[in-house]
Design an enzyme around this catalytic site. Sequence first.
Site, PDB file in Angstrom:
ATOM      1  N   ASN A   1      37.100  37.554  45.507  1.00 23.63           N
ATOM      2  CA  ASN A   1      36.969  36.949  44.392  1.00 23.63           C
ATOM      3  C   ASN A   1      38.556  36.163  44.940  1.00 23.63           C
ATOM      4  O   ASN A   1      40.086  36.890  45.190  1.00 23.63           O
ATOM      5  CB  ASN A   1      37.113  37.151  42.623  1.00 23.63           C
ATOM      6  CG  ASN A   1      37.650  37.954  42.920  1.00 23.63           C
ATOM      7  OD1 ASN A   1      38.958  38.341  42.939  1.00 23.63           O
ATOM      8  ND2 ASN A   1      37.141  39.470  41.675  1.00 23.63           N
ATOM      9  N   ARG A   2      38.131  35.123  44.062  1.00 24.67           N
ATOM     10  CA  ARG A   2      39.489  34.668  43.743  1.00 24.67           C
ATOM     11  C   ARG A   2      41.039  34.722  43.171  1.00 24.67           C
ATOM     12  O   ARG A   2      42.450  35.175  44.441  1.00 24.67           O
ATOM     13  CB  ARG A   2      39.593  33.055  42.928  1.00 24.67           C
ATOM     14  CG  ARG A   2      40.633  31.862  43.554  1.00 24.67           C
ATOM     15  CD  ARG A   2      40.949  30.996  41.872  1.00 24.67           C
ATOM     16  NE  ARG A   2      39.459  30.412  41.331  1.00 24.67           N
ATOM     17  CZ  ARG A   2      39.706  29.519  41.913  1.00 24.67           C
ATOM     18  NH1 ARG A   2      39.944  28.705  42.662  1.00 24.67           N
ATOM     19  NH2 ARG A   2      38.571  28.684  41.427  1.00 24.67           N
TER      20      ARG A   2
ATOM     21  N   GLU B   1      41.288  38.274  44.199  1.00 23.86           N
ATOM     22  CA  GLU B   1      42.062  39.261  45.465  1.00 23.86           C
ATOM     23  C   GLU B   1      42.816  38.861  46.066  1.00 23.86           C
ATOM     24  O   GLU B   1      42.906  39.602  46.671  1.00 23.86           O
ATOM     25  CB  GLU B   1      40.636  40.302  45.315  1.00 23.86           C
ATOM     26  CG  GLU B   1      39.897  40.990  44.122  1.00 23.86           C
ATOM     27  CD  GLU B   1      38.385  41.874  44.320  1.00 23.86           C
ATOM     28  OE1 GLU B   1      37.647  42.508  43.434  1.00 23.86           O
ATOM     29  OE2 GLU B   1      37.857  41.024  45.155  1.00 23.86           O
TER      30      GLU B   1
ATOM     31  N   ASP C   1      28.607  41.269  42.924  1.00 19.20           N
ATOM     32  CA  ASP C   1      28.519  42.483  43.268  1.00 19.20           C
ATOM     33  C   ASP C   1      27.044  42.220  43.849  1.00 19.20           C
ATOM     34  O   ASP C   1      26.412  42.162  45.571  1.00 19.20           O
ATOM     35  CB  ASP C   1      27.617  43.752  42.276  1.00 19.20           C
ATOM     36  CG  ASP C   1      29.188  43.819  41.731  1.00 19.20           C
ATOM     37  OD1 ASP C   1      30.360  44.468  42.474  1.00 19.20           O
ATOM     38  OD2 ASP C   1      29.430  44.927  40.676  1.00 19.20           O
TER      39      ASP C   1
END
Length: 298
Positions: A179-180, A182, A243
Site C-alpha cells: 500500500n502507499r 508500505e 488482501d
Amino acid sequence: MTTNPAIDITYTMDELRIGTSHRVETGLACAGGKGVNVARVLHQHDEPTIVIAPIGGPVRVLFVHDLDRSGIAHRLVEVDSPTRRTTAIVTPAGTTNLNERGEAISAGDWDRLLQIVRAEAPAARVVVSSGSLPPQTPGSFCASVVEAAIAAGKPVIIDVGGEQLRQAMAAGATAVKPNRHELFDAMGGTDPLDAARRLAANGTGAVFASLDVEGMLAVLPDGRAWHAQLDHVLDGNPTGAGDAAVAALALAIAEGATLEEQLARATAWSGAAVLAPQAGSIVDAERLAARIRITPIG
C-alpha cells in the site's frame, strides 16, 4: 503464508464515543491476518488454498476451529509466543483498527515455516506471503519465500513493506502489492508512481501499489505503468481490501491473465471487499469490474 496471524474481532456500531462505555452486540471473531484473508477470498471462489502460519497461546484453539469450520486447509507451526488479536470498530463515520504488533518467534520456528513452504510449493499454482511481520523476523525471510517458490517453478506474490519488500523484489518476486505507506516505507519519497518505478527497477516482476480511494498502480521494471480506479468512491469497511486485491492477483496470475487484466481484477476485488461486512470476503465484484477505468501512464 501469514507470518503474523491474528484473531480478528469486528464490532459494528452506530457511533464510537471516546472515553465512554458501549454495550455492543457480540463481535464477529475469526482467524485472521493478511494471508488468511487472501485464502478466505480464494476459498469463496472455490479455489483450494493452504494457510501456513505460526500459531500459539490461548487463541490457538479458536484459530484452528475457525479455519476447520470454514473448510480452509492449513499447516500451522505451533510456537510458544501467543498469537495476537486485532479489533476493528466499524461505524458510519469510518473504521477504527486496534492491531496488536505480535510477538517474536524462535529461529527454529522460522525454519519450520520455510520447510513447509518448500514442501507445499511444488503442488501450488501460486505462492503468497502476505501481512505484517512480528519482531525479530529474519531480515531475508520474504526473499527466502520467493527463492523457495522460484525453485519449485511457481509464481510468488509478496505483500509486505520495508526492507523485506525490497529484498523480495530483488529476489525475483512475480508481483508485490504494497500500500502507499508500505511503498514509502520501503523506497522513501512522496510520489507513489516514482517510488513504485524505483522498486520495480530492482526486480523482474510487477509492482501493484494500492492507493486507497485513488485506485491502484501497476508498474513494470522498464517503467511502464498503468492506473486503475473505480468511477466512484465506495462506503464501507476497508479492512481486508488489500488482501482481496492480492487474492485477485493470485488467481489472475494462475490463469495467465494479462497485466491489465490482473490490475483490473485486483482493483475490483479490493472495492468489493470494502462492501463486505468482514475481511476475507467480497461482494458485487463483477458489477464493480465493469466500472473500472484503466489509464496507461507515460
